[in-house]
Design a protein around this motif. Sequence first.
Motif, PDB file in Angstrom:
ATOM      1  N   LYS A   1     -16.109  14.239  -3.301  1.00  0.00           N
ATOM      2  CA  LYS A   1     -14.958  14.226  -2.287  1.00  0.00           C
ATOM      3  C   LYS A   1     -13.540  13.580  -3.050  1.00  0.00           C
ATOM      4  O   LYS A   1     -13.747  12.672  -3.522  1.00  0.00           O
TER       5      LYS A   1
ATOM      6  N   PRO B   1      -8.146  -5.792   0.029  1.00  0.00           N
ATOM      7  CA  PRO B   1      -8.311  -4.118  -0.118  1.00  0.00           C
ATOM      8  C   PRO B   1      -9.609  -3.356   0.462  1.00  0.00           C
ATOM      9  O   PRO B   1     -10.504  -4.042   0.378  1.00  0.00           O
ATOM     10  N   PRO B   2      -9.143  -2.270   0.962  1.00  0.00           N
ATOM     11  CA  PRO B   2     -10.384  -1.603   1.714  1.00  0.00           C
ATOM     12  C   PRO B   2     -11.338  -1.125   0.736  1.00  0.00           C
ATOM     13  O   PRO B   2     -11.150  -1.101  -0.519  1.00  0.00           O
TER      14      PRO B   2
ATOM     15  N   TYR C   1       0.830  -1.189   0.005  1.00  0.00           N
ATOM     16  CA  TYR C   1       0.026  -0.130  -0.062  1.00  0.00           C
ATOM     17  C   TYR C   1       0.737   1.212  -0.162  1.00  0.00           C
ATOM     18  O   TYR C   1       0.146   2.372  -0.168  1.00  0.00           O
TER      19      TYR C   1
ATOM     20  N   PHE D   1      -3.228   6.253   4.990  1.00  0.00           N
ATOM     21  CA  PHE D   1      -4.231   5.454   4.356  1.00  0.00           C
ATOM     22  C   PHE D   1      -4.374   4.299   5.168  1.00  0.00           C
ATOM     23  O   PHE D   1      -5.203   3.425   5.571  1.00  0.00           O
TER      24      PHE D   1
ATOM     25  N   PHE E   1     -14.091  15.485   7.790  1.00  0.00           N
ATOM     26  CA  PHE E   1     -14.628  15.833   6.470  1.00  0.00           C
ATOM     27  C   PHE E   1     -16.038  16.207   6.839  1.00  0.00           C
ATOM     28  O   PHE E   1     -16.578  17.242   6.369  1.00  0.00           O
TER      29      PHE E   1
ATOM     30  N   ALA F   1     -12.378   2.151   0.025  1.00  0.00           N
ATOM     31  CA  ALA F   1     -11.810   3.182  -0.640  1.00  0.00           C
ATOM     32  C   ALA F   1     -10.310   2.797  -1.274  1.00  0.00           C
ATOM     33  O   ALA F   1      -9.632   2.434  -0.276  1.00  0.00           O
ATOM     34  N   ALA F   2     -10.363   2.509  -2.313  1.00  0.00           N
ATOM     35  CA  ALA F   2      -9.111   1.839  -2.959  1.00  0.00           C
ATOM     36  C   ALA F   2      -7.797   2.678  -2.723  1.00  0.00           C
ATOM     37  O   ALA F   2      -6.750   2.007  -2.525  1.00  0.00           O
ATOM     38  N   GLU F   3      -7.815   4.140  -2.714  1.00  0.00           N
ATOM     39  CA  GLU F   3      -6.668   4.760  -2.710  1.00  0.00           C
ATOM     40  C   GLU F   3      -6.872   5.847  -1.746  1.00  0.00           C
ATOM     41  O   GLU F   3      -7.983   6.445  -1.580  1.00  0.00           O
ATOM     42  N   ALA F   4      -5.706   6.430  -1.028  1.00  0.00           N
ATOM     43  CA  ALA F   4      -5.908   7.563  -0.355  1.00  0.00           C
ATOM     44  C   ALA F   4      -6.319   8.791  -1.150  1.00  0.00           C
ATOM     45  O   ALA F   4      -7.160   9.504  -1.022  1.00  0.00           O
TER      46      ALA F   4
END
Lengths: 368, 415, 150
Positions: free
Chosen positions: C68, C37-38, A63, A77, B334, C40-43
Amino acid sequence: MPALTDSRIYKWVDERFKINDLVDYLSQKGVPQHRHYIFYYFGGISLFLFIVQVITGILLLMYYRPGADTAYESVQFIVANVSFGWLIRALHSWSANLMVFAVFVHMFSVYFTSAYRKPRELTWLTGMGLLGLALAFGFSGYLLPWNELAFFATRVGTGMAGALPVIGDDILIVMRGGEEVTGATIGRFFGLHVAILPGLFTVLLAAHLVFIQRQGMSEPLGWQNTTAAGRKMEKFFPNFLLKDLLVWLIVLNVLAVLAVFFPDGIGAVHWPLGVKADPFAPPPEVIRPEWYFMFAFQALKLLPAHVGFVEGELFGIMVFGLGGLVWTLVPFLDRKSHTGEINRLFYAFGWLVLAFILVMTVMGYFWE
Amino acid sequence: MIRSKHLALLLGLLALSPLVFGQEDNCVTCHREFEDEQTGPSHMFVRDIHAQKGLGCADCHGGDTAAEDMEDVRRAKNYRGVPTHRQVPDFCARCHSDPAYMHEHNPSLPTDQLDKYKSSVHGQRMFRERDAKVADCISCHSVHEIGSGLMPHSSTHPLNLPQTCGKCHADAEYMAEYGIPTTQLDDYRQSVHGIALLERHDLGAPACNDCHGNHGAAPPGVTSLAAVCGNCHVLEAGLFKGSPHQEAFSQNDLPMCESCHSNHLIVETSDIMVGSAEPAVCVQCHEPDDGNAGLQTAMSISTAIKELRLAQEEAGKILAEAGAKGMMITDEEFLYKEVNQALIQARTQVHAFNADSVMAKTTEGLTKAETVQTNAASLIDEYYFRRKGLGLATVFITILAVALYLKIRRLEKNQ
Amino acid sequence: MNQQKSTRRKFLEIVLGGGALATLGSILYPVIKFITPPAAAEADPSQLKLDFSRQDLIDEPKKARYFKYGKDLGIILLTGAGELKAMAATCTHLDCTVQHRPDLGIIWCSCHNGKYDLDGKNISGPPPKPLAAYKVKEVGDAIFVSREEA
């Protein structure tokens, strides 16, 4: 319990690789029983913690994104969104610190039992190489979250390399990937941390372990002078190995407790994610290196601007360099230990170095 | 040896030097010698925008720049000298109200300043009452170091303007005979606008001229105040206009906006301003049982906003607790911002003086606050789950460790 | 006596084996959950796929929607000419959320009457800086938004 050599798997392997002699040799390996026995575990603990680092490191690799725009966010994240991400990261941070600690204990215990003496000079040299690599692992890994803490510590650390004469500036530019600490620095620290250092470490570690297996455990000085009855040996396979495993289990549990209760470190040894690095922001009031560099950092701070005609910082680095060289070459300098006698000079030197490191480290944290 | 040939050459060069080095302005040459370096016009003028545009002393004051004697200067036909207080506006307007002339120097500058001035309170007192104390051009713009209002050092730059107006308007002694208050500058400095402009340097905040005008300076009238405030506070002004207060205020000649918010000492609004009892401003006019639903509406509005605010505080507390426990709360933060947004919108809706429109916004906000609370609470649950998980893992590891220890002991015994 | 020893030994072996499995389980469980994988795939993805379509925007009264993007709030709108434009939705004055005013052809901040043109440039009122613009790409029915290169 049936003997290992009777099992079908063993017979299958022996048929193909002729390991009977090797197994026979290894089963003779013994561990001397004496009052400093407990230090025999620290090599294994270092190895265990390295394994934890490799596993958690590979998981984090899935990640983590190197780069000034993505590194911090990816760590955030991992900690906030990925299942058990907080755990993997905390384990990686704690294991790194514990590993360095274990490596230092291991090194000093080897030093004070003069285990570096002939015939184990190369074991000591490879060990010193592994120490250097472990510190490089720590330094390179620390920058990767790209937070304020790491940014300034790296800037100061690489700045010190620039103090070297003649080659200093070039070394600094190669380390930083430029004049300043930027995303380019992350790039090369990352390559170092996940590819170059693991490769070198594995090679040196393999050599180190092969030497130990070939030569057996070092006996304390004067071991030969004790009576045959006094010289108790324990079988390495399976006795010591199982004990080693037990110690590893305990260390694993300690790691887990630390990761859950103190995910961001403890006391002065703190690594909260904090704020993202901003190269234009003013440095925070207190910039600290990781604790295992603190002694050097503090010592350099205490030096005057000039010592004779040499710049203070440079003088400090040279002294450390010289000290490190002496320490590394100790198997060749300490001739007396070859005969099995205690060398009081080197003993004293060892205690001096240890005391220096401890005092400087404590001073670095508590003395303003 | 100096030959006469050389001397003639030297004298010739000296005589021609003005052609070589440019016409020397004798006004400056002479005046520089006796004027003070800090306050003398000949020294200050280099900073003036007119000098930068290539104008000199004679362009305003007239006279002959080559003359070496004041008598010669005064004798020149176009000599205007120093204008009196009463003459200043026309003195400046000679150029500044001449569109053709201004077009050659700065086409983008307006040329209506004199007309505006004449319509202003200052101008009226200057020309009608022959007031010797009232502001003229140089009172605000200074003289000999005039700068554009865009320049930070200029006396008419927004950051300096309140001080410039305050030179007279904050001087109680000076203003004594005019019968108007002199607390405006002090009030303004404590107001949200003053703090925004003078402390935070937010140039979006109004200075004196943004509400009063500059050349046509006059206090906004009772009826036009809402339009002035509404230049920035569009929503509030619009809502007010559609509200029952619009007619009530104009019928009773009450200044809009100012009646509740004051004019210069506009402080940060708070929820206690609306309600059915002191310190709410509603009770200034409304009484219980006065025939309209005023106080009832005020009460409903106040209750709705209070409910949302409390929900926001509650959500904030739980969120902070989750954060303090080391959980990552960026996503929840947020959402928390959106709760604040709803609160702002609800407070804006107050100006419609209609409980339903306020409650529409507070309901929205309450839903979001609830989500924040739920999410933060589950993060805290996760915190405790981790400890329970660790406890379980520890139990397993301990069992294994004990079993292993016993195994080792057994092994050693058997050997 | 031997039977006792033998049962005790067997018991120990079972506990040892069970303990080893349980410990292995408590190590593998978090690892497996970690590599899953969570949601939300990416930050902060270099490219974000919006979960609504152009038609949804056409149906909106104000012809705009919010989304967002990483840590920021963005707004995407449909211009009079049918073009899609996206930008950061936080006003550069005092952080209020801006809105699309199709009647005026501008982006408007209701807090202090700040105005931006449809490219995000601040044109009137207090805002000191423009709104950061995003790139919009339409692939079939899907809308993709990405940050502009610095």
